[in-house]
Design a protein around this motif. Structure first.
Motif, PDB file in Angstrom:
ATOM      1  N   GLU A 282       0.931  -1.045  -0.087  1.00 46.46           N
ATOM      2  CA  GLU A 282      -0.010  -0.026   0.092  1.00 46.46           C
ATOM      3  C   GLU A 282       1.139   1.340  -0.030  1.00 46.46           C
ATOM      4  OE1 GLU A 282      -3.048   2.103   3.209  1.00 46.46           O
ATOM      5  OE2 GLU A 282      -3.486  -0.012   2.594  1.00 46.46           O
ATOM      6  N   THR A 287      -3.291   6.189  -0.985  1.00 41.72           N
ATOM      7  CA  THR A 287      -4.278   6.114  -0.069  1.00 41.72           C
ATOM      8  C   THR A 287      -4.747   7.300   0.279  1.00 41.72           C
ATOM      9  OG1 THR A 287      -3.056   4.159   0.807  1.00 41.72           O
ATOM     10  CG2 THR A 287      -4.535   5.406   2.299  1.00 41.72           C
ATOM     11  N   LYS A 291      -8.505   8.798  -0.331  1.00 41.79           N
ATOM     12  CA  LYS A 291      -9.407   9.717   0.753  1.00 41.79           C
ATOM     13  C   LYS A 291      -9.863  10.849   0.529  1.00 41.79           C
ATOM     14  CE  LYS A 291      -9.442  10.633   5.903  1.00 41.79           C
ATOM     15  NZ  LYS A 291      -9.803  11.872   5.675  1.00 41.79           N
ATOM     16  N   ASP A 310      -9.512  -0.571  -1.072  1.00 36.85           N
ATOM     17  CA  ASP A 310      -7.811  -0.641  -1.542  1.00 36.85           C
ATOM     18  C   ASP A 310      -7.749  -0.138  -3.003  1.00 36.85           C
ATOM     19  OD1 ASP A 310      -8.550  -2.598  -3.370  1.00 36.85           O
ATOM     20  OD2 ASP A 310      -7.406  -4.150  -2.217  1.00 36.85           O
TER      21      ASP A 310
END
Length: 324
Positions: A282, A287, A291, A310
């Motif tokens: 990741e 990420t 978001k 994911d």
């Protein structure tokens, strides 16, 4: 052997290899997601009408003159290669939804337009070059390998290598070896103009499909690009347009395409793991971008990018939601 490895990596990465075009389309249609559903046949009618209009712009020499202002003359924003490539891409993607005489006309229009693109002088512009690589890949990457290689070379050597714009692309590119620069365009050693995320997303598109065509893209190219996305991501997880150092406020278009582009960089850098069927680690930059999308794009619940999804499942969900 090298081609097989690239293909395997591409297959393993298919969920985030969904191109920056999908992100742009996502924004374009997003406003209608909360409205009443549009009947499938109405969507198909719009696709057919759009194809008819594109095909009607073709000249006898094969060029698609979608916009006279962007085609003729010598102005800075004149993009003959880019506009023809966009028209071809639209038809290429629409082909599965066409049939009969319209499908035959579309295929012939594509054939003639690609012939025009292949004989036209190389355009030293990032937008045109990235789009042309994608067109040639969709047509026949083996047949066009040499030209794709030249175009990819232009992108690789024109990536900013130092300073505030490191990792970026701007509007202009250096020509490949043996090609005389176009009037007013840079030659090797000249200073390139400032970079921005709009040109950069199209460079990523071109590099992705050049690599899928078997052209080896240097690892450093992907490393510099990913570093750029890391260094210029805003605190809220999004990105602005640029240029570098401007720290513009985050907004949807740039955050969508930069999140996907950063994920593509990671996949290219970890291609060996994909060939071994190992999951990618990741990446915090991706990420954070996801978001921002979840927090700021107010779409219907079933289409919303969930904060806990994911990278693979998120982009795959976006892809499925855009399928006709």
């Amino acid at each position: 052997r090298g081609e097989e490895q690239v293909d395997m990596a591409a297959d393993g990465a298919r969920h985030t290899a969904f191109t920056t075009f999908a992100a742009v389309l996502l924004v374009a249609v997003g406003s209608s997601w909360s409205a009443e559903p549009v009947p499938r046949e109405r969507i198909l009618d719009a696709i057919r009408e759009g194809c008819d209009r594109i095909m009607a712009t073709q000249r006898d020499d094969g060029a698609l003159v979608l916009d006279e202002r962007r085609f003729g003359g010598t102005g800075y924003y004149v993009y003959p290669i880019g506009t023809v490539a966009l028209g071809v891409l639209a038809l290429q993607h629409a082909l599965p939804h066409l049939d009969g005489e319209r499908s035959a006309r579309a295929r012939e229009t594509i054939r003639k337009a690609i012939a025009w693109l292949c004989q036209a002088p190389l355009d030293q512009k990032t937008y045109s070059t990235g789009l042309l690589i994608y067109v040639l890949y969709k047509d026949d990457p083996r047949k066009h390998r040499k030209l794709i290689g030249q175009l990819a070379y232009m992108l690789v050597v024109s990536q900013h290598q130092s300073g505030r714009d490191i990792g970026y692309w701007g509007y202009d590119l250096y020509p490949p070896p043996g090609i005389t620069p176009l009037p007013g365009k840079p030659k090797p050693g000249d200073r390139l103009g400032r970079g921005d995320h709009s040109n950069t997303q199209i460079a990523v598109l071109g590099l992705l499909y050049a690599q899928r065509s078997g052209v080896q893209i240097p690892r450093r190219t992907w490393e510099l690009l990913l570093k750029h996305y890391i260094d210029f991501q805003n605190e809220d997880g999004g990105w602005g347009y640029g240029p570098a150092g401007s720290r513009e406020a985050s907004y949807a278009n740039m955050t969508l395409v930069n999140t996907i582009s950063a994920a593509i960089c990671q996949e290219m850098l970890y291609a060996g793991r994909l060939r071994e069927c190992k999951p990618l680690p990741e990446h915090p930059t991706v990420t954070k971008g996801l978001k921002w999308i979840a927090d700021n794009l107010d779409y219907e619940p079933q289409l919303l990018v969930q904060k806990k999804m994911d990278v693979g499942s998120t982009v795959e969900a976006l892809r499925r939601s855009l399928e006709v």
